[in-house]
Design a protein around this motif. Sequence first.
Motif, short mmCIF file in Angstrom:
data_model
loop_
_atom_site.label_atom_id
_atom_site.label_comp_id
_atom_site.label_asym_id
_atom_site.label_seq_id
_atom_site.Cartn_x
_atom_site.Cartn_y
_atom_site.Cartn_z
N LYS A 30 82.93 11.73 46.19
CA LYS A 30 83.03 11.95 47.64
C LYS A 30 84.51 12.01 47.99
CE LYS A 30 78.62 9.77 48.60
NZ LYS A 30 77.86 8.84 49.46
N ILE A 31 84.89 13.01 48.76
CA ILE A 31 86.32 13.22 49.00
C ILE A 31 86.76 12.62 50.33
CG2 ILE A 31 88.15 14.93 49.11
CD1 ILE A 31 86.20 16.83 47.64
N GLY A 32 85.86 12.61 51.33
CA GLY A 32 86.25 12.07 52.63
C GLY A 32 85.85 13.03 53.74
N LEU A 33 86.38 12.76 54.92
CA LEU A 33 86.00 13.54 56.10
C LEU A 33 87.00 14.68 56.33
CD1 LEU A 33 85.06 10.64 58.54
CD2 LEU A 33 83.48 12.23 57.41
N PHE A 34 86.45 15.85 56.61
CA PHE A 34 87.29 17.02 56.90
C PHE A 34 86.69 17.79 58.07
CE2 PHE A 34 88.50 15.94 52.65
CZ PHE A 34 89.84 16.25 52.58
N SER A 35 87.56 18.57 58.74
CA SER A 35 87.09 19.36 59.87
C SER A 35 86.12 20.44 59.38
CB SER A 35 88.27 20.03 60.57
OG SER A 35 89.13 19.05 61.10
N ASN A 36 85.02 20.58 60.09
CA ASN A 36 84.03 21.59 59.71
C ASN A 36 84.62 22.99 59.89
OD1 ASN A 36 81.86 23.24 59.34
ND2 ASN A 36 80.59 22.34 60.96
N PRO A 37 84.81 23.73 58.79
CA PRO A 37 85.47 25.04 58.90
C PRO A 37 84.66 26.05 59.70
CG PRO A 37 84.53 24.76 56.71
CD PRO A 37 84.37 23.45 57.42
N GLU A 38 83.35 25.83 59.79
CA GLU A 38 82.51 26.78 60.51
C GLU A 38 82.81 26.73 62.01
OE1 GLU A 38 78.53 25.71 59.07
OE2 GLU A 38 79.52 25.43 57.14
N GLN A 39 83.35 25.60 62.50
CA GLN A 39 83.80 25.49 63.89
C GLN A 39 85.30 25.74 63.99
OE1 GLN A 39 82.25 21.51 63.90
NE2 GLN A 39 80.68 22.02 65.42
N ASN A 40 86.02 25.18 63.03
CA ASN A 40 87.48 25.26 63.05
C ASN A 40 87.98 26.70 63.07
OD1 ASN A 40 89.73 23.63 63.16
ND2 ASN A 40 90.08 23.65 60.96
N ALA A 41 87.30 27.56 62.31
CA ALA A 41 87.74 28.95 62.18
C ALA A 41 87.70 29.68 63.52
CB ALA A 41 86.88 29.68 61.15
N ARG A 49 83.20 16.30 59.01
CA ARG A 49 82.05 16.29 58.10
C ARG A 49 82.49 15.77 56.74
NH1 ARG A 49 78.27 20.08 60.29
NH2 ARG A 49 77.91 19.19 62.34
N GLU A 50 81.58 15.07 56.09
CA GLU A 50 81.90 14.55 54.76
C GLU A 50 81.92 15.72 53.76
OE1 GLU A 50 79.26 11.59 53.12
OE2 GLU A 50 80.93 10.72 52.00
N LEU A 51 82.95 15.70 52.92
CA LEU A 51 83.07 16.72 51.88
C LEU A 51 82.80 16.06 50.53
CD1 LEU A 51 83.84 19.72 51.43
CD2 LEU A 51 86.21 19.00 51.18
N LEU A 52 81.97 16.72 49.73
CA LEU A 52 81.60 16.16 48.43
C LEU A 52 81.86 17.18 47.33
CD1 LEU A 52 79.01 15.55 50.65
CD2 LEU A 52 78.76 13.75 48.95
N ARG A 53 82.21 16.66 46.16
CA ARG A 53 82.30 17.55 44.99
C ARG A 53 80.96 17.45 44.26
NH1 ARG A 53 85.51 17.70 40.94
NH2 ARG A 53 86.03 19.88 41.23
N VAL A 54 80.36 18.60 44.03
CA VAL A 54 79.05 18.62 43.39
C VAL A 54 79.18 19.37 42.06
CG1 VAL A 54 76.62 19.24 43.63
CG2 VAL A 54 77.97 18.65 45.66
N ARG A 55 78.58 18.78 41.01
CA ARG A 55 78.63 19.38 39.67
C ARG A 55 77.29 20.06 39.37
NH1 ARG A 55 80.54 15.46 34.98
NH2 ARG A 55 82.53 15.92 35.99
N PHE A 56 77.36 21.34 39.05
CA PHE A 56 76.16 22.13 38.75
C PHE A 56 76.21 22.56 37.29
CE2 PHE A 56 77.43 22.80 43.13
CZ PHE A 56 76.25 22.71 43.86
#
Lengths: 85, 217
Positions: A30-41, A49-56
Amino acid sequence: MKVRVHNNWPPGHVRTPGYLRGKTGEIERKIGLFSNPEQNAYRHAPEQRELLRVRFKMSEVWGANAENPNDVIEAEIYSHWLEAV
Amino acid sequence: MPHDHNDSQAPGTISPSGHPYRPDDDRPLTYWQNMEIAVRELLVEKGYITALQIQNQIDTMDARSPTNGANVVARAWTDPEFKAALMNDAAQATRDMGFDIGPMHLIAVENSDMVHNVVVCTLCSCYPRNLLGLPPDWYKSRAYRSRAVIEPRKVLTEFGLVLSENVQVRVHDSTADMRYIVIPSQPEASKGLPVPDLVKWVTRDSMIGVGKAHAPT
């Protein structure tokens, strides 16, 4: 923890790559809270919003066409794009 | 020094010294190039920023180079305490080394005998510019951006890097706010060298993950 990426296709500035939508992976960190780019843009006051690194696994992303099924892709996905599996 | 001669060049377009002429770049500005100039000039005319500030920012970016990252890697190879700090928070660790990386968030990923990391940005061209400077052109190409996640081993082979099936490839797609630097494995032959020498073993490509650290050529 296993999570699935929403298989949604909304318009706008979305930072969830299409090839990972609908795919299941493991939270790498888990990386932490970041501004939602869908609104920021669009200069809308962004929610945090919480940003997470996901491994696929490659086999999950590309199925039988995976170059090597045990290789992995890791990407940053915002929490509102993820659901627990 | 060899030159890129174009064999399909029509006769008569060769210079007296035997070099093909390169066509002049006489295209008009694109819409967005015009837009950038217009916005920049407006910002200066209205006093929001000065031309000097813009030039200083360009100079600051141009001064950043892979050598910065090579210094980070060489220190990580030789200083376990720094390495731990780097793996915990790469942005803070590089700032503490004295690099001005601005607000960049950075994650360091480490190669080993079992894992090989490679970095891409499939959505655009995110790159740790504030540490390594501008990315190579191929990093921004559609071919690299799409193929790195579909067939990374084939792409790496084209860069001259053939990995054993036993090594797991981890492709890092810089989809959002983080930037990535690969800490390549330290070559055996470099162990024991002082940091200023080690820096020369660390290439830009090894920090993107499409190459390995190697002896300076």
